[in-house]
Design an enzyme around this catalytic site. Structure first.
Site, PDB file in Angstrom:
ATOM      1  N   SER A  42       0.831  -1.198   0.000  1.00 55.84           N
ATOM      2  CA  SER A  42       0.000   0.000   0.000  1.00 55.84           C
ATOM      3  C   SER A  42       0.867   1.249   0.000  1.00 55.84           C
ATOM      4  O   SER A  42       1.652   1.467  -0.904  1.00 55.84           O
ATOM      5  CB  SER A  42      -0.965  -0.020   1.187  1.00 55.84           C
ATOM      6  N   ASP A  70      -0.772   1.891  -4.302  1.00 53.41           N
ATOM      7  CA  ASP A  70      -1.579   0.781  -4.823  1.00 53.41           C
ATOM      8  C   ASP A  70      -2.989   1.216  -5.148  1.00 53.41           C
ATOM      9  O   ASP A  70      -3.854   0.391  -5.450  1.00 53.41           O
ATOM     10  CB  ASP A  70      -1.577  -0.406  -3.853  1.00 53.41           C
ATOM     11  N   ASP A 117      -5.603   2.354  -3.577  1.00 56.49           N
ATOM     12  CA  ASP A 117      -6.838   2.076  -2.843  1.00 56.49           C
ATOM     13  C   ASP A 117      -7.232   3.240  -1.938  1.00 56.49           C
ATOM     14  O   ASP A 117      -8.306   3.222  -1.343  1.00 56.49           O
ATOM     15  CB  ASP A 117      -6.746   0.760  -2.057  1.00 56.49           C
ATOM     16  N   ALA A 154      -8.617   7.541   7.390  1.00 53.32           N
ATOM     17  CA  ALA A 154      -7.306   7.437   6.743  1.00 53.32           C
ATOM     18  C   ALA A 154      -7.463   7.371   5.226  1.00 53.32           C
ATOM     19  O   ALA A 154      -6.898   6.509   4.552  1.00 53.32           O
ATOM     20  CB  ALA A 154      -6.550   6.222   7.256  1.00 53.32           C
ATOM     21  N   LYS A 176     -11.750  -0.349   0.179  1.00 52.77           N
ATOM     22  CA  LYS A 176     -11.454   1.010  -0.250  1.00 52.77           C
ATOM     23  C   LYS A 176     -10.930   1.008  -1.678  1.00 52.77           C
ATOM     24  O   LYS A 176     -10.268   0.063  -2.095  1.00 52.77           O
ATOM     25  CB  LYS A 176     -10.470   1.669   0.705  1.00 52.77           C
TER      26      LYS A 176
END
Length: 532
Positions: free
Chosen positions: A87, A243, A245, A342, A354
């Site tokens: 991520s 990434d 998301d 977040a 997400k």
């Protein structure tokens, strides 16, 4: 992570899935990876381990953004999914993200069951990744899934002719990640003007050379995007994490300064947009539900109370948000939106996780519509504050590397008045002149608002986590405070939000709460706590 740990994790996961998911061999596993160091190799090793047990592999070849795995898993009715990604972590990290057959990241009991099965399958086998491409067990589903995903994201847009005419141009940064390839196609298919990319950050680069930390929330991460925004004269800069998301955005104000939106502010804007779209459908609001993590803003709760839809909070993390959404769906609700502070946002029913690309499109949809009305995202946010109350967050952390010190701090909070002699907790009674009216301790399992059992409705946390709600004597101001330990960092995190009618008063209140939290509650100086 290394080849051995990937083999061991995959051997255990495969054995567990075969034992616990019906028709797992035929349904198969979806595997994807991003651009991190070793991501492709570890995805191939994962595929080889599953194929060695005669299990089908649906391969997302090349670099994909993380939401493609849960999306493809649902479309293909696969038994599980694995995404190799770290991520927005620093460049040396990588990770192994597991999705269950329901398309959501694993939770209990599967996480513990998989861990036990990994421990029982530690002896590494020998696997040949060169044979993957020619095996009948492996299917490259990338092109089909990308086409389907494109249609899904297009369906999230509700552009009308007026908002299409707005043609707002934006700067976008992929943060050296994987979003650029898919996002350019989505913009083109929707007829949006092509965004202006930050060239230095456009191509995937696992070393992230232009940022200290590849997280759009970090200070300085959007500097290049905002600089380009000034040069080309746009009003918005957008970003996805590596990434893709997560999603971030900033708006240029009249004074020429850029103001990044917080995750909670974006969550509020998105919730309002989803609500208006749902209203226009004519469906009953009593069947609408939204989900947010318990440390996120309470503004959607206020919105739900005012408008008549259902709001549910849950533990932090999309493994909980996604599963909470599925539970609500089984109870007869539609859940078109969920988020965590977040900068993680979930839209529609195709991806219960997400998705930064989906969030980008919904945000573009929103600002185009607002622009057609002579409004901006910031001005619309102020309208929402006027309608539902003013909410402001102040989230940060204290640094503590000693576990015994952290345990001592939280033990003191549970016996703050020194009267916990019979095992009953004795928490603080006030902070910054506000009376504490509700306490939820998700470590020991206590919720003051749920008599007579006082058991919380949320599952317990593996670390320390206590939540406080306090109000002023006149009940015109409230604060919501969550204290929790981090599972990955030496931190005591706090999530603080104030509600009131006057922005300056709320801001002052939050400053007083933070000061008392550090000086009195946590005794930061005597406990040697660091501050960011």
């Amino acid at each position: 992570m290394n080849d051995l740990t990937i083999i061991q994790a995959s051997q255990g996961l495969c054995a567990y899935v075969l034992a616990n998911v019906s028709a797992a061999s035929d349904r198969g596993i979806v595997i994807g990876h991003d651009h991190r160091h070793n991501s492709e190799k570890w995805a191939m090793i994962t595929a080889a381990v599953f194929m060695a047990q005669n299990m089908k592999v649906h391969l997302l070849a090349g670099q994909v953004h993380t939401p493609m795995v849960p999306f493809s898993l649902k479309r293909l009715r696969a038994a599980c999914g694995v995404m190799i990604t770290a991520s927005h972590n620093q460049k040396d990290d990588n990770g192994y993200k597991v999705y269950w057959e329901n398309g959501v990241q694993i939770i209990e009991p599967h996480d513990k069951g998989i861990a036990r099965t990994i421990e029982a399958n530690l002896e590494p086998g020998s696997y040949d990744i060169s044979a993957i491409s020619t095996s009948s067990l492996c299917t490259d589903v990338t092109q089909k899934m990308r086409e389907d995903y494109l249609q899904y994201v297009k369906a999230l847009s509700c552009q009308d002719s007026e908002s299409q005419k707005a043609e707002i141009r934006v700067v976008n940064t992929s943060m050296h990640g994987v979003s650029h390839a898919i996002l350019t196609k989505v913009f083109e298919s929707l007829g949006f003007p092509a965004y202006i990319p930050v060239k230095e950050q456009e191509a995937p680069n696992p070393d992230f050379p232009t940022v200290n930390f590849p997280n759009p929330e970090e200070k300085g991460a959007l500097d290049l995007a905002m600089k380009l925004g000034d040069e080309v004269g746009v009003s918005y800069v957008l970003a996805q994490d590596p990434d893709a998301d997560r999603f971030a955005a900033a708006e240029k104000q009249r004074d020429g300064k850029w103001t990044p939106f917080t995750g909670d502010q974006l969550g509020t804007l998105f919730a309002a947009a989803v609500l208006e779209q749902y209203k226009s459908s004519g469906k009953p609001l009593s069947k609408l539900a939204m989900v947010a993590s318990t440390v996120s803003s309470k503004m959607i709760a206020a919105m739900a109370a005012s408008e008549g839809f259902r709001f549910v909070d849950c533990l932090t993390g999309f493994k909980y948000i996604g599963n909470t959404a599925l539970t609500l769906v089984s109870d007869g609700y539609e859940v078109p939106f969920g988020y965590e502070e977040a900068i993680g946002f979930m839209f529609g029913d195709e991806v219960r996780d997400k998705d930064g690309v989906a969030a980008t499109i919904v945000f573009m949809d929103l600002i185009n519509s607002l622009h057609a009305q002579g409004k901006t995202a910031s001005s619309y946010l102020q309208e929402l504050y006027q309608r539902y109350g003013y909410f402001q967050t102040s989230n940060s952390y204290f640094i503590c590397t000693e576990a015994p010190t952290i345990n001592k701090i939280f033990a003191r909070l549970r016996n703050f008045g020194g009267r916990n002699t019979t095992g009953n907790p004795d928490y603080p009674k006030e902070i910054a002149g506000l009376s504490i009216i509700q306490i939820r301790d998700l470590t020991v399992g206590y919720d003051s608002s749920n008599p007579p059992t006082y058991k919380p409705t949320l599952p317990l946390s593996s670390g320390h986590m206590i939540q406080f709600k306090a109000e002023s004597p006149a009940k015109d101001e409230e604060i919501f405070l969550t204290l929790r330990t981090s599972g990955t960092e030496p931190k005591i995190k706090y999530y603080l939000e104030g509600r009131g009618h006057d922005a300056s008063k709320v801001s002052g209140l939050l400053a007083r709460v933070v000061a008392e939290l550090g000086d009195s509650w946590l005794q930061a100086d005597s406990n040697g706590l660091g501050r960011p």
